[in-house]
Design an enzyme around this catalytic site. Structure first.
Site, PDB file in Angstrom:
ATOM      1  N   TYR A 169      52.562  -9.047   3.536  1.00 45.45           N
ATOM      2  CA  TYR A 169      51.448  -8.394   2.839  1.00 45.45           C
ATOM      3  C   TYR A 169      50.869  -9.333   1.779  1.00 45.45           C
ATOM      4  CZ  TYR A 169      49.158  -4.528   0.214  1.00 45.45           C
ATOM      5  OH  TYR A 169      48.265  -3.691  -0.420  1.00 45.45           O
ATOM      6  N   LYS A 173      47.123 -10.854   1.663  1.00 41.90           N
ATOM      7  CA  LYS A 173      46.212 -10.616   0.551  1.00 41.90           C
ATOM      8  C   LYS A 173      45.757 -11.935  -0.097  1.00 41.90           C
ATOM      9  CE  LYS A 173      46.131  -6.182   1.069  1.00 41.90           C
ATOM     10  NZ  LYS A 173      44.910  -5.523   1.554  1.00 41.90           N
TER      11      LYS A 173
HETATM   12  N1  LIG Z   1      46.557   2.139  -3.139  1.00 42.40           N
HETATM   13  C1  LIG Z   1      47.012   1.066  -3.747  1.00 42.40           C
HETATM   14  O1  LIG Z   1      47.832   1.152  -4.683  1.00 42.40           O
HETATM   15  C2  LIG Z   1      46.543  -0.275  -3.349  1.00 42.40           C
HETATM   16  C3  LIG Z   1      46.881  -1.350  -4.150  1.00 42.40           C
HETATM   17  C4  LIG Z   1      46.463  -2.602  -3.795  1.00 42.40           C
HETATM   18  C5  LIG Z   1      45.713  -2.779  -2.650  1.00 42.40           C
HETATM   19  N2  LIG Z   1      45.391  -1.717  -1.878  1.00 42.40           N
HETATM   20  C6  LIG Z   1      44.596  -1.995  -0.657  1.00 42.40           C
HETATM   21  O2  LIG Z   1      43.462  -1.162  -0.646  1.00 42.40           O
HETATM   22  C7  LIG Z   1      43.056  -0.942   0.704  1.00 42.40           C
HETATM   23  C8  LIG Z   1      42.832   0.545   0.899  1.00 42.40           C
HETATM   24  O3  LIG Z   1      44.019   1.219   0.611  1.00 42.40           O
HETATM   25  P1  LIG Z   1      44.105   2.761   0.213  1.00 42.40           P
HETATM   26  O4  LIG Z   1      45.159   2.848  -0.823  1.00 42.40           O
HETATM   27  O5  LIG Z   1      42.754   3.356  -0.007  1.00 42.40           O
HETATM   28  O6  LIG Z   1      44.769   3.290   1.541  1.00 42.40           O
HETATM   29  P2  LIG Z   1      44.583   4.547   2.482  1.00 42.40           P
HETATM   30  O7  LIG Z   1      45.847   4.680   3.243  1.00 42.40           O
HETATM   31  O8  LIG Z   1      44.061   5.700   1.699  1.00 42.40           O
HETATM   32  O9  LIG Z   1      43.419   4.009   3.458  1.00 42.40           O
HETATM   33  C9  LIG Z   1      43.593   2.949   4.331  1.00 42.40           C
HETATM   34  C10 LIG Z   1      42.887   3.311   5.617  1.00 42.40           C
HETATM   35  O10 LIG Z   1      42.957   2.171   6.493  1.00 42.40           O
HETATM   36  C11 LIG Z   1      43.082   2.671   7.803  1.00 42.40           C
HETATM   37  N3  LIG Z   1      43.611   1.676   8.701  1.00 42.40           N
HETATM   38  C12 LIG Z   1      44.885   1.235   8.825  1.00 42.40           C
HETATM   39  N4  LIG Z   1      44.972   0.331   9.820  1.00 42.40           N
HETATM   40  C13 LIG Z   1      43.720   0.187  10.330  1.00 42.40           C
HETATM   41  C14 LIG Z   1      43.164  -0.599  11.386  1.00 42.40           C
HETATM   42  N5  LIG Z   1      43.921  -1.405  12.145  1.00 42.40           N
HETATM   43  N6  LIG Z   1      41.845  -0.482  11.639  1.00 42.40           N
HETATM   44  C15 LIG Z   1      41.072   0.343  10.928  1.00 42.40           C
HETATM   45  N7  LIG Z   1      41.538   1.121   9.923  1.00 42.40           N
HETATM   46  C16 LIG Z   1      42.849   1.035   9.631  1.00 42.40           C
HETATM   47  C17 LIG Z   1      44.007   3.866   7.660  1.00 42.40           C
HETATM   48  O11 LIG Z   1      43.913   4.728   8.789  1.00 42.40           O
HETATM   49  C18 LIG Z   1      43.514   4.484   6.360  1.00 42.40           C
HETATM   50  O12 LIG Z   1      42.552   5.488   6.605  1.00 42.40           O
HETATM   51  C19 LIG Z   1      44.153  -1.569   1.576  1.00 42.40           C
HETATM   52  O13 LIG Z   1      43.730  -2.839   2.004  1.00 42.40           O
HETATM   53  C20 LIG Z   1      45.320  -1.722   0.614  1.00 42.40           C
HETATM   54  O14 LIG Z   1      46.161  -2.801   0.981  1.00 42.40           O
HETATM   55  C21 LIG Z   1      45.789  -0.471  -2.193  1.00 42.40           C
END
Ligand SMILES: NC(=O)c1ccc[n+]([C@@H]2O[C@H](COP(=O)([O-])OP(=O)(O)OC[C@H]3O[C@@H](n4cnc5c(N)ncnc54)[C@H](O)[C@@H]3O)[C@@H](O)[C@H]2O)c1
Length: 276
Positions: A169, A173
């Protein structure tokens, strides 16, 4: 015809940004889970937006191209928000690299071929990548510029060099940040801008999976001991996206913005510093 926003990843972060910037546009929402995309489209349509859900897989170039084709049928693509991804507790090393690293690189490349003059894009990396030590200059350059179809063949991404899903991961990133730098040069040739946001812990279903996963205590400790003393919200990520995607951000491109309540600072110079 309206201008079009492509949103990949129908999660809380994606929706918060789309709600902030997507008014007056056609919003095409792609997600591997059609159910997630439909739920977000429904919430947004009931709030006056014009959103449509599409099933798509970020790890497939063909699927990305189909999404772009669909979006282009409504008008010119002027905004990209990439908030699709899988977390270390949700997926295998292979899936994390294929979705978060390769998929993001392909999406930035393909949208970069069609983005409207004056268009803007943001992709979401993670604070997690900032805790990993610096890579060498050559490694950074490989992540930034290796042709997308060769990326997953890089020696530094092979199984023997990836410790676990967290490491995968973090590499993904880090690669996102480097890709944004390299792609922003190409987007610039079209008069468009591209940036990256690296959030810390933001309360979403993905983060809740982490709180309840094997690294749950680590994450809870992280927000308790960061200067902000709490996890963040998707709407605060949208505050940064608004700066980057509006005219106020006209001089910002190729950048990554950390929004983590100070967790990275605490990790290097405060109570979150790992014991030697
Ligand atoms: N929530 C956190 O604390 C956090 C922190 C740092 C980074 N992020 C990043 O933010 C982004 C969004 O995360 P979030 O927390 O809103 O997550 P979330 O789980 O609410 O949403 C992520 C979405 O991505 C979709 N997804 C997964 N694999 C996929 C694929 N192969 N093709 C298309 N869609 C796909 C999932 O179905 C989901 O709807 C991600 O890249 C995550 O790594 C999140």
């Amino acid at each position: 015809m309206k201008d079009v926003m492509i949103l990949t990843g129908a999660g809380q972060i994606g929706m918060a940004i789309a709600r902030r910037m997507g008014y007056g546009k056609k919003i095409v929402i792609g997600d591997k889970s059609l159910k997630n995309a439909e739920a977000i489209a429904k919430t947004m349509n009931e709030a006056g937006f014009d959103a449509e859900a599409v099933e798509m897989d970020l790890s497939s170039r063909q699927s990305i191209k189909q999404l772009i084709e669909k979006a282009a049928s409504y008008g010119e693509i002027s905004m990209l928000v990439n908030a699709a991804g899988v977390s270390p507790s949700q997926a295998s090393i292979e899936t994390i690299l294929k979705v978060d690293l390769y998929g993001t690189a392909v999406l930035l490349e393909e949208v970069g071929k069609v983005i409207k003059k004056g268009g803007v894009g943001v992709t979401i990396s993670s604070q997690s990548g900032w805790r990993m030590p610096a890579l060498s200059q050559e490694e950074d350059e490989l992540l930034a510029t290796t042709p997308t179809e060769e990326l997953l063949k890089l020696p530094l991404l092979q199984a023997e060099n990836i410790r676990d899903t967290l490491h995968a991961y973090q590499m993904a990133k880090r690669c996102n940040e480097k890709r944004v730098m390299a792609e922003s040069v190409k987007w610039g040739e079209r008069g468009a801008r591209l940036n990256d946001i690296a959030p810390g812990i933001i309360v979403t279903p993905l983060a809740l999976d982490e709180f309840n996963g094997p690294r749950g205590d680590f994450y809870k400790n992280m927000f308790a001991k960061c200067p902000a003393g709490r996890p963040g919200t998707a709407d605060e990520v949208a505050n940064v996206a608004e700066l980057l995607m509006s005219d106020k951000g006209a001089f910002i491109t190729g950048s990554t913005f950390l929004i983590d309540g100070g967790a990275t600072s605490s990790y290097f110079y405060g109570p979150l510093k790992p014991e030697k």
